[in-house]
Each structure stands twice: as C-alpha cells, then as structure tokens.
Scaffold this motif. Sequence first.
Motif, short mmCIF file in Angstrom:
data_model
loop_
_atom_site.label_atom_id
_atom_site.label_comp_id
_atom_site.label_asym_id
_atom_site.label_seq_id
_atom_site.Cartn_x
_atom_site.Cartn_y
_atom_site.Cartn_z
N PHE A 160 0.81 -1.22 0.00
CA PHE A 160 0.00 0.00 0.00
C PHE A 160 0.85 1.28 0.00
CE2 PHE A 160 -2.31 -3.36 2.27
CZ PHE A 160 -3.40 -3.50 1.42
N VAL A 161 2.18 1.11 0.07
CA VAL A 161 3.09 2.25 0.18
C VAL A 161 3.85 2.44 -1.12
CG1 VAL A 161 5.08 3.19 1.41
CG2 VAL A 161 3.33 1.90 2.66
N GLN A 162 3.84 3.66 -1.64
CA GLN A 162 4.61 3.99 -2.85
C GLN A 162 5.81 4.87 -2.48
OE1 GLN A 162 0.91 5.38 -3.41
NE2 GLN A 162 0.56 3.18 -3.22
N ASN A 163 6.85 4.74 -3.27
CA ASN A 163 8.05 5.58 -3.16
C ASN A 163 8.83 5.38 -1.87
OD1 ASN A 163 7.28 6.76 -5.63
ND2 ASN A 163 6.05 8.31 -4.59
N LEU A 164 8.68 4.21 -1.26
CA LEU A 164 9.46 3.90 -0.07
C LEU A 164 9.54 2.39 0.12
CD1 LEU A 164 10.94 4.79 2.54
CD2 LEU A 164 8.71 4.77 3.69
N ASP A 165 10.77 1.90 0.20
CA ASP A 165 11.01 0.50 0.55
C ASP A 165 11.04 0.42 2.07
OD1 ASP A 165 11.89 -2.05 1.01
OD2 ASP A 165 13.77 -1.87 -0.11
N LEU A 166 10.02 -0.18 2.67
CA LEU A 166 9.92 -0.21 4.12
C LEU A 166 11.09 -0.94 4.78
CD1 LEU A 166 6.09 -0.86 4.64
CD2 LEU A 166 7.34 1.30 4.83
N SER A 167 11.71 -1.86 4.07
CA SER A 167 12.85 -2.57 4.64
C SER A 167 14.04 -1.64 4.86
CB SER A 167 13.25 -3.74 3.76
OG SER A 167 13.79 -3.29 2.53
N SER A 168 14.04 -0.49 4.20
CA SER A 168 15.13 0.48 4.37
C SER A 168 14.97 1.30 5.65
CB SER A 168 15.19 1.43 3.18
OG SER A 168 14.05 2.29 3.14
N LEU A 169 13.78 1.25 6.25
CA LEU A 169 13.54 1.98 7.49
C LEU A 169 13.96 1.12 8.68
CD1 LEU A 169 10.08 3.82 7.42
CD2 LEU A 169 12.36 4.80 7.22
N LYS A 170 14.94 1.56 9.43
CA LYS A 170 15.34 0.88 10.64
C LYS A 170 14.49 1.38 11.81
CE LYS A 170 18.44 -1.01 8.11
NZ LYS A 170 18.14 -2.37 7.55
N MET A 171 14.62 0.72 12.96
CA MET A 171 13.87 1.16 14.13
C MET A 171 14.16 2.62 14.45
SD MET A 171 11.80 -1.11 15.18
CE MET A 171 11.35 -0.25 16.69
N PHE A 172 13.11 3.35 14.74
CA PHE A 172 13.16 4.78 15.06
C PHE A 172 13.70 5.60 13.88
CE2 PHE A 172 11.68 3.70 19.12
CZ PHE A 172 11.26 4.87 19.73
N ASN A 173 13.42 5.13 12.67
CA ASN A 173 13.61 5.93 11.46
C ASN A 173 12.25 6.29 10.91
OD1 ASN A 173 16.31 5.31 11.83
ND2 ASN A 173 16.68 4.79 9.71
N HIS A 174 12.23 7.33 10.08
CA HIS A 174 10.96 7.76 9.47
C HIS A 174 11.23 8.35 8.10
CE1 HIS A 174 11.84 12.07 10.31
NE2 HIS A 174 12.45 11.58 11.37
N ALA A 175 10.20 8.44 7.29
CA ALA A 175 10.36 8.97 5.93
C ALA A 175 9.02 9.42 5.38
CB ALA A 175 10.97 7.91 5.02
N GLU A 176 9.09 10.26 4.36
CA GLU A 176 7.90 10.64 3.61
C GLU A 176 7.70 9.62 2.49
OE1 GLU A 176 5.86 13.12 4.25
OE2 GLU A 176 7.04 14.08 5.86
N ALA A 177 6.46 9.31 2.20
CA ALA A 177 6.13 8.36 1.14
C ALA A 177 4.77 8.75 0.58
CB ALA A 177 6.12 6.94 1.69
N GLU A 178 4.18 7.86 -0.19
CA GLU A 178 2.83 8.06 -0.69
C GLU A 178 1.99 6.82 -0.43
OE1 GLU A 178 2.75 9.20 -4.78
OE2 GLU A 178 3.72 11.15 -4.43
N ILE A 179 0.75 7.05 -0.09
CA ILE A 179 -0.24 5.99 0.02
C ILE A 179 -1.46 6.45 -0.77
CG2 ILE A 179 -1.81 4.76 1.58
CD1 ILE A 179 0.36 4.83 3.70
N ASP A 180 -1.89 5.61 -1.70
CA ASP A 180 -2.98 5.97 -2.61
C ASP A 180 -2.66 7.27 -3.36
OD1 ASP A 180 -5.50 5.43 -3.76
OD2 ASP A 180 -6.50 6.81 -2.38
#
Length: 363
Positions: A160-180
């Motif tokens: 459901f997430v675009q423009n972000l590989d969730l596996s690249s997010l480590k614990m206590f990391n965050h990022a902007e992405a797109e959903i829908d």
Amino acid sequence: MTLLRTPLYDLSAAAKARFVEFSGWEMAVQYSGLKAEHNAVRDNVGMFDISHMGKFALAGENLVEALQTLVPSNLARLEVGKAQYSVLLNEKAGIIDDIIYYHQGDHKGFLIVNAATTQKDWDWLTTYLEPKGIILTDVSRDKALIAVQGQKAEAILQPFVQNLDLSSLKMFNHAEAEIDGKQAFIARTGYTGEDGFEVMVSPEVGQKLWEQLSDAGVVPCGLGCRDTLRLEAALHLYGQDMNDETTPLEAGLGWLIHWDEKGDFVGKDILVAQKAEGVTKRLVGLEMQARGIARHDYPVLVDGQEIGIVTSGTMSPTLNKAIALAYLPREFAKKGQAVEIEIRGKHYPAKVVKKPFYRSPNR
C-alpha cells in the motif's frame, strides 16, 4: 461532555467495536476480544487507530537548539530521518510528558505526544519555543494515525506504500512516502514491543487504508490489548507509571539522559543531584506468585507495612502470568525481593523481577 471522535470512528463502529471514554475521546477498547487482538500482534499483525494522539509540526532556524533545552536527550546527534524517544521536563525534573521527536532537517521536525496531555504540552512548548522564533502548528485533529504492529507488519503494509522501501527503514527511522498517491508520513515506531509502523495520513487516505488493511487480514485492535502489549514490554503509560512528580531516574528512564552530550536543560540540576545522591524510589517490575491480579493503585506491602503503590497491572496473555509495575523504596527495589499486593483486603505474594517482562524475538 461531548467526546471527540477520530476519522476512523465510523469504521470501528461498523466493525462493532466496544467504545470507552479516553482522554476526552470516544475510543475503541476492543473489537474481536482482548486476547485475540493481543495474540494477533504478537504472532502476526494488528492495527490500532491512534489518531487521538497529539501531533505538532515544528519549524524554525534554531529548532533543535531551542528544543534541546526542554528534554534531557541530545537531539543534536539526530540525522535527518531519525527519531528520539524522550521526555519533557519541568523545573523539578518531573516528567510533563513522554514524546517522540522526528527530525526532518535543521529547521523542521515533528512531535507526537499523548492525547491526555496535548493541551498541557502545547502550552509548555509554545511558552518556551515561540520566543525563540519557533513556529508550532497543531495538526492533531487534521491527521489520521494508524499503528500497524507485529512481525508481519512490513510485508502486509508494503503493497500500500509507494516511493518507499519499508525494509530500508530501521527502528526509530521515518520517511515521507505516498499511500494511494497522497502524502504519507511513515515511522518505524510503536508501543507494543513488536516491530511495526506508525502511518500518518489525511483522514480520507486513513479511512481507505484502514479498510484495505482489514481486507488484507490485519486485525483491528483496541486500547485494551494496547495496554497489555505495552505492559508486557514494560513501556510506560503517562499518568500512571510516570507524571510531573516523578523524574526519569526514578522512572527507570535514565538512559534518556545524555549526560556527557548535553548543555543546560530544564531540570538538569535536580537530576545531577539525584544521580549523585541516588534516588529514593524506583519503578520496578512485579510478578504475582499466586492467583490475583495487581491493578493500578493497589498497595504493595512488606511485613504488613505499605511501602509502595502499583502503577500498572494486568494478566499477561503472552506469559499467562499476572504482572505489574510499581514504585518501591530503593532498599526494596531489587530483583527477587518478596512483597505482597493488597487485593480487596487480602494479601497476595509477588516478587520483584527484571524488566521487560517480554522481549520480542523479532526485534
């Protein structure tokens, strides 16, 4: 009093959730049942509507420098995309609230605070930060916030997430992405002791995502199992396990104080003295040794004399044991210490144990 409702309230009502009042909000306490929801998070994946949490956007040239004076943790060491769990302190080093600060750049950041303390935190932050040129924006009512928690959270959420590989997010990391196709803020944080994500989006996107996750088999979870999950992981609940009369050292949060990295901050002198002299009380873990469940405000006794008070307690679905947190005098706050809990006039044996009660093998 008219209770506030989150953008996901109608979807929870349609799922036949049972609601309770919580910090001025009408919140789902359970859907399919506490134990089933709890086990879904521990063994698979569950989702929580946490849109009631306070959400503050911060901006200003000296943002980190200004915010540094209000917390004992060193925010200056954060890289963009990192987050820090910390506490706001008053002049007596009492905990105003526990927070997560998300660092978005030299002049931009975001704070998630507790629902019960949103106004108190806002007043404190604006009093200290606005004179330093920091602009604060309260978006608490403008955003939906969904916590997707459990060992399968990444695999379930990723489609459901675009423009972000969730596996690249480590614990206590965050990022902007797109959903829908719309903006989304995604952080690998949570309050369950398991892996997972907290997703902040517009109400419309949040409603659609909730339905999509439900269709994908994610179990809706309420405040009931949120409490059992966090207590197994020995995560604090503000207003019970800590408040503005307890310090981080007393609450077992000394690891948040970056002594050698910080300049002055509110309450520092108190903490320095407390560190040198030693605390007089500590928050400890308790495990019942007989039938009976220790609950909030139950007395803790040694040799028939009350020495402390239970702050949080429950029957652990994972461990099948009754567990609790309590403040005890320093001399009794040692592993293996035998105590008793007074439950409806009767005394039940318990002992001090190491925290957390449960540690996920997946983290």
